[in-house]
Design an enzyme around this catalytic site. Sequence first.
Site, short mmCIF file in Angstrom:
data_model
loop_
_atom_site.label_atom_id
_atom_site.label_comp_id
_atom_site.label_asym_id
_atom_site.label_seq_id
_atom_site.Cartn_x
_atom_site.Cartn_y
_atom_site.Cartn_z
N TYR A 134 0.72 -1.15 -0.06
CA TYR A 134 -0.08 0.00 -0.10
C TYR A 134 0.84 1.23 -0.27
O TYR A 134 0.32 2.40 0.28
CB TYR A 134 -0.99 0.15 1.20
CG TYR A 134 -1.95 -0.86 1.15
CD1 TYR A 134 -2.23 -1.89 0.19
CD2 TYR A 134 -3.00 -0.94 2.14
CE1 TYR A 134 -3.34 -2.69 0.27
CE2 TYR A 134 -4.13 -1.95 1.94
CZ TYR A 134 -4.14 -2.87 0.85
OH TYR A 134 -5.26 -3.70 0.76
N LYS A 209 3.20 -14.33 3.79
CA LYS A 209 3.31 -15.52 2.86
C LYS A 209 4.71 -15.60 2.31
O LYS A 209 5.15 -15.38 1.27
CB LYS A 209 2.51 -14.66 1.71
CG LYS A 209 2.21 -15.86 0.47
CD LYS A 209 1.08 -17.09 0.94
CE LYS A 209 1.13 -17.92 -0.11
NZ LYS A 209 0.30 -19.29 0.28
N ASP A 241 -3.10 -17.75 4.03
CA ASP A 241 -4.07 -18.70 3.32
C ASP A 241 -4.82 -19.57 4.50
O ASP A 241 -5.82 -19.74 4.71
CB ASP A 241 -4.00 -19.46 2.15
CG ASP A 241 -2.26 -19.97 2.25
OD1 ASP A 241 -1.71 -19.37 3.20
OD2 ASP A 241 -1.95 -20.71 1.45
N ASP A 265 -5.61 -5.97 5.94
CA ASP A 265 -6.83 -5.11 5.37
C ASP A 265 -7.97 -6.51 4.91
O ASP A 265 -9.17 -6.26 5.36
CB ASP A 265 -6.27 -4.65 3.89
CG ASP A 265 -7.73 -3.67 3.60
OD1 ASP A 265 -8.51 -3.51 4.36
OD2 ASP A 265 -7.44 -3.09 2.49
N ASP A 269 -11.44 -7.54 7.61
CA ASP A 269 -12.93 -7.50 7.17
C ASP A 269 -13.87 -8.85 7.41
O ASP A 269 -14.71 -9.09 7.66
CB ASP A 269 -13.09 -7.02 5.89
CG ASP A 269 -13.47 -5.73 5.58
OD1 ASP A 269 -13.05 -4.98 6.49
OD2 ASP A 269 -13.96 -5.19 4.70
#
Length: 373
Positions: A134, A209, A241, A265, A269
């Site tokens: 980001y 990851k 994952d 992020d 959610d």
Amino acid sequence: MQKVGVIPGDGIGPEVIKEARRVLDSVTESKSIALEFEEFPLGAGHYLKTGEVLAEETLQRLSRKDAILLGAMGDPRVKPGILEKGVLLRLRFHFDQYVNLRPVKLYEGVPSPLADNHRKIDIQFVRENTEDFYVGLGARVKSGISNTSLSLIRRAYEAKFDVGVDLKDEQELAFQIGVITKHGAKRIMDFAFQLAKKNGIDLVTSVDKANVLTEMYGLWREACEEASARHGIAKEFQYVDAVALHMVRDPERFKLLVAPNLFGDILTDLGAALQGGLGLAPSANINPSGVSMFEPVHGSAPDIAGKGMANPVGAILSSALMLDTLGHKAAADEIESAVKEVLRSGKHRTADMGGKTSTSKMTDEILKHLAHR
Ligand code: ATP
């Protein structure tokens, strides 16, 4: 006297902030906590009237506050991005709020999408808020030879990237650079491990990851290992994952998750959904030695604005997070307990939770429980 800047913002923002203020007034009065509030009318109304998103002078005034309480930004009359970027992201950047703290708790009596509704979900979710994918570094280049100069300028460091691309046998290519610095990883890890200590949590789960994005998340892991040793608290590494899978199948296994920006992020959610929806989820953007900002996770929800339907719990719990961060843990705990009791009874639910209780009635009930304490 601690000073709080209040930005009610757009849509349901002012509605839920009004309710959070009622709860704050009640608890600060009963506990003799001196808070002084100043409202800042930022958002769509102000922008459409003045053409100004966030003035330098307003930033200066906000920088003299101990905390900021924000409702929501965004309005259908304003092109998406202008207010979100111009106010929310600018504040986060200006105050270097490098921690996005999103507690994910499923309170008793709250309908959750999980088949087994009686899960004991209680996760402190710490998301890094300034780096990773980001940082806004990227470009699209056409076939042939091109050179792109990109720079990343932060208060603590500066990095320049000169990217030369020789593109053959393809018309166009887009690339995006992700960045993790030692400085950025160290400070988020320190925050996560300190939070674990404060909450009596003995295991920090780091999300990454690192098997694919080896450079960035290799550095991330090193920072986690070092922080674990420094703070004397155990750590484990999990791939993003696997974390997504476990959050749905076995969320009790996590107590504190620390994640880089992008994965954080997405997973937060998922967390908001598990805890009963956007209307219930609080958040904080924290700079431990600067001005932190507290806001419900939901946006301005224009579809329900002005109807008295908004769930005020996310905003009320955000104000509790604010009190905790300002050093008033007992007051914060009282608010959370009152919210818990109202939710547990199952008698009062706003529309998003499948009920008919209005925004102000929901707060009335929370205030009743506060008064009985
Ligand atoms: P943004 O793009 O502004 O971040 P978003 O995409 O997260 O917003 P929201 O505006 O937060 O979307 O909300 C999506 C939908 O969820 C809303 O349209 C509304 O119906 C519902 N919702 C959000 N917050 C609440 C709330 N506090 N109470 C009840 N319903 C809500």
